[in-house]
Scaffold this motif. Structure first.
Motif, PDB file in Angstrom:
ATOM      1  N   GLY A   1     -51.502 -24.200  27.456  1.00  0.00           N
ATOM      2  CA  GLY A   1     -50.911 -23.911  26.163  1.00  0.00           C
ATOM      3  C   GLY A   1     -51.548 -24.724  25.052  1.00  0.00           C
ATOM      4  O   GLY A   1     -52.593 -25.351  25.204  1.00  0.00           O
TER       5      GLY A   1
ATOM      6  N   SER B   1     -45.203 -22.866  29.518  1.00  0.00           N
ATOM      7  CA  SER B   1     -44.453 -21.615  29.391  1.00  0.00           C
ATOM      8  C   SER B   1     -45.429 -20.494  29.042  1.00  0.00           C
ATOM      9  O   SER B   1     -46.374 -20.701  28.281  1.00  0.00           O
ATOM     10  CB  SER B   1     -43.399 -21.727  28.290  1.00  0.00           C
ATOM     11  OG  SER B   1     -42.476 -22.758  28.565  1.00  0.00           O
TER      12      SER B   1
ATOM     13  N   THR C   1     -45.140 -17.367  27.192  1.00  0.00           N
ATOM     14  CA  THR C   1     -44.157 -16.651  26.383  1.00  0.00           C
ATOM     15  C   THR C   1     -44.583 -16.582  24.926  1.00  0.00           C
ATOM     16  O   THR C   1     -45.372 -17.414  24.455  1.00  0.00           O
ATOM     17  CB  THR C   1     -42.787 -17.362  26.469  1.00  0.00           C
ATOM     18  OG1 THR C   1     -41.829 -16.670  25.680  1.00  0.00           O
ATOM     19  CG2 THR C   1     -42.876 -18.798  25.971  1.00  0.00           C
TER      20      THR C   1
ATOM     21  N   ARG D   1     -46.836 -23.709  25.352  1.00  0.00           N
ATOM     22  CA  ARG D   1     -46.718 -22.275  25.606  1.00  0.00           C
ATOM     23  C   ARG D   1     -48.103 -21.641  25.477  1.00  0.00           C
ATOM     24  O   ARG D   1     -48.935 -22.096  24.681  1.00  0.00           O
ATOM     25  CB  ARG D   1     -45.748 -21.592  24.647  1.00  0.00           C
ATOM     26  CG  ARG D   1     -46.183 -21.653  23.195  1.00  0.00           C
ATOM     27  CD  ARG D   1     -45.238 -20.944  22.256  1.00  0.00           C
ATOM     28  NE  ARG D   1     -45.508 -21.332  20.872  1.00  0.00           N
ATOM     29  CZ  ARG D   1     -44.799 -20.943  19.836  1.00  0.00           C
ATOM     30  NH1 ARG D   1     -43.755 -20.148  20.014  1.00  0.00           N
ATOM     31  NH2 ARG D   1     -45.111 -21.350  18.618  1.00  0.00           N
TER      32      ARG D   1
ATOM     33  N   GLY E   1     -37.598 -17.719  27.209  1.00  0.00           N
ATOM     34  CA  GLY E   1     -38.992 -18.038  27.452  1.00  0.00           C
ATOM     35  C   GLY E   1     -39.298 -18.128  28.932  1.00  0.00           C
ATOM     36  O   GLY E   1     -40.364 -17.698  29.392  1.00  0.00           O
TER      37      GLY E   1
ATOM     38  N   THR F   1     -41.813 -15.882  31.133  1.00  0.00           N
ATOM     39  CA  THR F   1     -42.806 -16.552  31.979  1.00  0.00           C
ATOM     40  C   THR F   1     -42.803 -15.966  33.382  1.00  0.00           C
ATOM     41  O   THR F   1     -43.854 -15.615  33.934  1.00  0.00           O
ATOM     42  CB  THR F   1     -42.509 -18.064  32.039  1.00  0.00           C
ATOM     43  OG1 THR F   1     -42.631 -18.636  30.729  1.00  0.00           O
ATOM     44  CG2 THR F   1     -43.475 -18.772  32.982  1.00  0.00           C
TER      45      THR F   1
END
Length: 397
Positions: free
Chosen positions: A24, A98, A100, A114, A145, A149
């Motif tokens: 992320g 994550s 998302t 993320r 989220g 995922t």
């Protein structure tokens, strides 16, 4: 990737293990489909600043990069390890991100990871067999989220463990079948023994207590403490899921980010799991490698260190050399689960990509891990190719 190879008392299972993989923030921004760069951090409010810091430290990062870019030389090494494997092989990593598009930043957290689900080909490029999710970032964007995922990873055909839509799913182990490629089984039970991967998180790694999955609520497999009772509960789950011939890995997200000291309760917890039937304990959370141990013939990794992140240019803990990353390749006896060998391949993070480390860096890792691993009577040797091999006393494993 489904494991393949032979079975029998002379056969091995090769498992490639990695610590935290954080695709992320800055990594996501240099991929083909960068997500929203907004951050809720005290000092950095735009993920693109981490790309700039990496560029300032080691040179500009091209944008967009190929999905293979963050893995760099690691992909070639993974392919080589697979070719060297005498039997089935599997790849296990801790996905600390994550997946998302949610902007529901978890409160009371200063760092959120993320990646855009459209960039999942980057994760798939490493062909992981299991992504463990019981960590302190998988719910960074709330339960919605987490749902995205799980849905995204499932749609991409990626196995997960440690998080789920309820308690049962969160604690369910991932299964990797270990079978002969020429077999044509009639039923799933005919596929033969499996590698079971359990994933569990501990609050000491920064996991909020309300992230725990319950029968009515999604979340992660969370143990309240590394206690004998928690170990007994996990051992009971292992014994329920296990079939004759199965091998079991317990992957644990625990402890602080920095420092080499392994807390006594972590040691006791890992030993209890091995005593209860675990064949390998895969620990992570620290940003740099921590000591390892061979206990009753089983490998315990107390902290694998980060593998992929966007930390270049961040200062303050230079003494730990968190720019150096390790791929752990363990060879297990397929019949007994005992460790037959361990190879540690070092890499160095440069321009948000991994490059094979040289002999000087390999010796630095050797000295650090051997010195701090002294209480476990473990040591490492450095080969001419800058890889490290685990030794027990004078006898190499």
């Amino acid at each position: 990737m489904e494991a393949n190879g032979g079975r029998g008392t002379d056969r091995e299972v090769t498992v490639c293990l990695a610590g935290d993989v954080m695709l992320g923030r800055g990594i996501d921004q240099v991929l083909r489909y960068p997500g929203d760069p907004r951050l809720a951090e005290p000092w950095v409010t735009d993920a693109r600043m981490y790309v700039e810091m990496a560029g300032t430290a080691h040179g500009p990062v091209p944008q967009p990069v190929a999905y293979e870019w963050p893995w760099g030389d690691l992909l070639e090494e993974l392919g080589a390890e697979e070719l060297r494997a005498a039997g089935p092989s599997a790849r296990v990593l801790n996905l600390e991100t994550s997946v998302t598009r949610s902007d529901d930043f978890a409160p009371d957290k200063s760092v959120h990871y993320r990646m855009n689900p459209a960039n999942l080909q980057c994760l798939a490029a490493a062909r992981p067999d299991v992504c463990v999710l019981a960590n302190n970032h998988v719910l960074d964007f709330g339960r919605e989220g987490l749902a995205e995922t799980l849905e995204s990873l499932g749609a991409a055909g990626l196995r997960t463990a440690g998080a789920g839509r309820d308690e049962a799913e969160a604690w369910r182990p991932a299964e990797v079948v270990l079978h002969l490629p020429e077999c044509s089984p009639r039923t799933t039970s005919d596929l033969g023994p499996r590698l079971l991967v359990f994933s569990v998180g501990l609050p000491s790694s920064g996991i909020p207590l309300d992230w725990e999955a319950t029968p009515e609520r999604s979340g992660i497999a969370l143990a309240s403490a590394p206690s004998p009772a928690a170990a007994a509960d996990l051992v009971a789950r292992m014994r329920t899921a296990r079939r004759p011939g199965d091998l079991v890995i317990v992957s644990i997200h625990w402890g602080s980010n920095w420092g080499y000291r392994v807390p006594p309760d972590h040691i006791r917890f890992a030993h209890d799991l091995v005593d209860g039937g675990a064949d390998l304990v895969h620990g992570h959370s620290s940003h740099h490698p921590r000591p390892l141990e061979v206990y009753r013939g089983r490998l315990i990794l107390y902290g694998c260190g980060d593998l992929v992140d966007d930390y270049e240019g961040i200062t303050g803990h230079e003494q730990y050399r968190d720019d150096l990353r390790l791929l752990y390749t363990a060879r297990l006896d397929q019949a007994t689960g005992t460790l037959r060998g361990l190879r540690l391949t070092p890499f160095q993070a440069r321009r948000l990509s991994l490059h094979r480390a040289g002999l000087r860096d390999a010796h630095w890792l050797h000295d650090a891990l051997t010195r701090h691993g002294a209480p476990f009577s473990t040591s490492l040797t450095v080969g001419s190719d800058a890889t490290l091999t685990l030794a027990q006393g004078k006898q190499e494993v």
